[in-house]
Design an enzyme around this catalytic site. Sequence first.
Site, PDB file in Angstrom:
ATOM      1  N   ASP A   1       0.823  -1.205   0.000  1.00  0.00           N
ATOM      2  CA  ASP A   1       0.000   0.000   0.000  1.00  0.00           C
ATOM      3  C   ASP A   1       0.857   1.254   0.000  1.00  0.00           C
ATOM      4  OD1 ASP A   1      -2.828   1.196   0.666  1.00  0.00           O
ATOM      5  OD2 ASP A   1      -1.383   2.196   1.970  1.00  0.00           O
TER       6      ASP A   1
ATOM      7  N   GLY B   1      -8.398   4.359  -5.418  1.00  0.00           N
ATOM      8  CA  GLY B   1      -8.887   5.529  -4.684  1.00  0.00           C
ATOM      9  C   GLY B   1      -7.750   6.475  -4.382  1.00  0.00           C
TER      10      GLY B   1
ATOM     11  N   GLY C   1     -11.197   9.461   0.540  1.00  0.00           N
ATOM     12  CA  GLY C   1     -11.423   9.057   1.937  1.00  0.00           C
ATOM     13  C   GLY C   1     -11.875  10.207   2.821  1.00  0.00           C
TER      14      GLY C   1
ATOM     15  N   CYS D   1      -9.049  12.356   3.923  1.00  0.00           N
ATOM     16  CA  CYS D   1      -8.033  12.639   2.894  1.00  0.00           C
ATOM     17  C   CYS D   1      -7.985  14.124   2.557  1.00  0.00           C
ATOM     18  CB  CYS D   1      -8.372  11.905   1.594  1.00  0.00           C
ATOM     19  SG  CYS D   1      -8.325  10.155   1.763  1.00  0.00           S
TER      20      CYS D   1
ATOM     21  N   GLY E   1     -12.198   3.978   0.010  1.00  0.00           N
ATOM     22  CA  GLY E   1     -12.417   5.334   0.490  1.00  0.00           C
ATOM     23  C   GLY E   1     -13.688   5.966  -0.019  1.00  0.00           C
ATOM     24  N   GLY E   2     -14.245   6.832   0.831  1.00  0.00           N
ATOM     25  CA  GLY E   2     -15.383   7.650   0.428  1.00  0.00           C
ATOM     26  C   GLY E   2     -16.744   7.029   0.654  1.00  0.00           C
TER      27      GLY E   2
ATOM     28  N   ARG F   1      -7.672   9.130  12.700  1.00  0.00           N
ATOM     29  CA  ARG F   1      -6.666  10.004  12.097  1.00  0.00           C
ATOM     30  C   ARG F   1      -6.311   9.512  10.697  1.00  0.00           C
ATOM     31  NH1 ARG F   1      -2.417   8.562  16.420  1.00  0.00           N
ATOM     32  NH2 ARG F   1      -3.461   6.630  15.884  1.00  0.00           N
ATOM     33  N   GLY F   2      -6.288  10.421   9.732  1.00  0.00           N
ATOM     34  CA  GLY F   2      -5.787  10.071   8.411  1.00  0.00           C
ATOM     35  C   GLY F   2      -4.350   9.600   8.558  1.00  0.00           C
TER      36      GLY F   2
ATOM     37  N   GLU G   1     -33.646  16.045  -4.007  1.00  0.00           N
ATOM     38  CA  GLU G   1     -35.006  15.496  -3.975  1.00  0.00           C
ATOM     39  C   GLU G   1     -35.073  14.187  -3.179  1.00  0.00           C
ATOM     40  OE1 GLU G   1     -37.997  15.019  -7.639  1.00  0.00           O
ATOM     41  OE2 GLU G   1     -36.370  13.530  -7.631  1.00  0.00           O
TER      42      GLU G   1
HETATM   43  P1  XMP Z   1     -12.902   6.281   4.418  1.00  0.00           P
HETATM   44  O1  XMP Z   1     -13.655   7.285   3.616  1.00  0.00           O
HETATM   45  O2  XMP Z   1     -13.544   4.931   4.412  1.00  0.00           O
HETATM   46  O3  XMP Z   1     -11.511   6.129   3.668  1.00  0.00           O
HETATM   47  O4  XMP Z   1     -12.624   6.775   5.799  1.00  0.00           O
HETATM   48  C1  XMP Z   1     -10.491   5.265   4.103  1.00  0.00           C
HETATM   49  C2  XMP Z   1      -9.308   5.408   3.166  1.00  0.00           C
HETATM   50  O5  XMP Z   1      -8.763   6.717   3.222  1.00  0.00           O
HETATM   51  C3  XMP Z   1      -7.407   6.685   2.761  1.00  0.00           C
HETATM   52  N1  XMP Z   1      -6.584   7.481   3.682  1.00  0.00           N
HETATM   53  C4  XMP Z   1      -5.983   8.654   3.384  1.00  0.00           C
HETATM   54  N2  XMP Z   1      -5.920   9.343   2.226  1.00  0.00           N
HETATM   55  N3  XMP Z   1      -4.641  11.008   3.323  1.00  0.00           N
HETATM   56  C5  XMP Z   1      -5.246  10.544   2.201  1.00  0.00           C
HETATM   57  O6  XMP Z   1      -5.181  11.211   1.154  1.00  0.00           O
HETATM   58  C6  XMP Z   1      -4.660  10.363   4.523  1.00  0.00           C
HETATM   59  O7  XMP Z   1      -4.141  10.841   5.535  1.00  0.00           O
HETATM   60  C7  XMP Z   1      -5.377   9.117   4.545  1.00  0.00           C
HETATM   61  N4  XMP Z   1      -5.576   8.232   5.533  1.00  0.00           N
HETATM   62  C8  XMP Z   1      -6.326   7.228   4.963  1.00  0.00           C
HETATM   63  C9  XMP Z   1      -6.992   5.226   2.726  1.00  0.00           C
HETATM   64  O8  XMP Z   1      -6.974   4.810   1.379  1.00  0.00           O
HETATM   65  C10 XMP Z   1      -8.112   4.553   3.523  1.00  0.00           C
HETATM   66  O9  XMP Z   1      -8.280   3.192   3.220  1.00  0.00           O
END
Ligand code: XMP
Length: 485
Positions: free
Chosen positions: A264, A314, A318, A321, A355-356, A402-403, A480
Amino acid sequence: MNIKQLVQKYFDRKGLPIRPALTFSDVTIATRYSDIARRSDLQDFNARLAKNFALNIPIVSANMEDVTGAGMAIALARAGGLGFIHQFFPIDQRVKEVQKVKRADNARIDRPLTIEAGATFGDALEKMKDHGISSILIVDGKKRLQGILTSRDYRFLTEKDHKRPVTALMKKMPLKTGDPRITAEEAVALFEKYKIEKLPLVDARGVLRGLMSAKDIEKKRQYPHAARDAKGRLVVGATLRLNADYLDEAKQLVAAGADVLLLDTARAGSEIVVTATKKIRKALPKAVLVVGNVDNPEHVELLVRAGADCIKVGIGPGARCKTRMVAGVGTPQIYAIASCAAAARELGAYVIGDGGIRGSDDFAKALVAGADAVMLGSLLAGTDESPGLLIRKGNQLWKQYRGSASLEHQLERIKKGSLDEVRNPEGESSPVAYAGSVSYVVKGLLDGLRSSMSYAGAHTVKELQEKASFLWVSDNGYEEGKPRS
Ligand code: XMP
């Protein structure tokens, strides 16, 4: 036909415009005539990540420090999915997390945790804690069974007992033991007859060959949809670090029992990742290998040809992100999944939409776009099984999220010595609402998916991918659909 033309063909067939690039809220799943009488009839959520690896639901957990340790991986595999142990653990800890998952719910443990008879109670306690289990078998130098120490033997002991020899506290031989070839049914009969919880398996010379556990047999019955390997153990994925000795890491994780490896990085459409993919494939020809993240079909092709089974898609969708804001890059996620999935299909490979996903609607849309599974971060970060801290604010409960590239996460890695400087943060950090158990979240997602499938006339996820198509909605069209008072 090259990949670009194939992707165009896929979009034409699905009635999707190739531009502009759309995302979840831009599309709605078109309804179709359906012969599905009851949503509850829909039970097939089978998902494939490689030709030789399938799950029972199309959900995997994000390899993030606040999402996936062994606890999350166990809970998700019990529900039929897969957890990816995150890469921020040092490799020896990642190996232990994988082993914890492989030991959980495992009716027959081939190599049970043991300690030699000369050890102290403190040594035994440390070893059990390290592996997240509550009992240990005591063996002599020739691996012959000497006794067993279970929580009943030490529940009320204190620190002053740590120096005592483990042999003074264990239940000694003769213990009730079983033949190494015993079946689960025969073991259950012995558990009932002798009112015991653990059955060590020993051969004619008294050498320990395995262990059966009553609780684990019970768990196996409790989770009939669990995703298991050929030996009946829960499946688990583990993440490699590109900037470490990833070949050695890959070998250690596979030896520990990891079913899927994940390489990853933020930018997998790059020479260094293609090279690493080739090396891993060469070193481990049979490993199930997921590589990510990318957002365009050309990169899918490069990585699949390099040896990846499955591509994680992706860049920037996220919940935490900031990549799109910082770098101005990234493809809206429905378009990214659809174009990458089209390429992967042609090449006999698979994709994870990462993500997303905010709820069951996005979950179903990702699958319609062609994702074989989705990766969830924020939807799982609030559960009991995520490792993030529980935070109380007023009378509301939250969990830390936390990201992976956020300032907060980078600072923690600096503190732990795994990072030397803070880089421009491409992620944010803020808590998510406490969400109960993983099984509760998964149930909500599957209930929603059943509904999507019934409207789209699809009996299986595969059929949903093949049959369903999208309509492009205007902002007013989306508005809507929201409940109003
Ligand atoms: P969700 O939307 O499910 O997304 O919370 C999880 C995914 O977000 C990505 N991820 C990051 N992407 N900066 C980014 O640009 C970050 O700090 C970060 N942390 C996580 C990752 O692919 C995860 O599976």
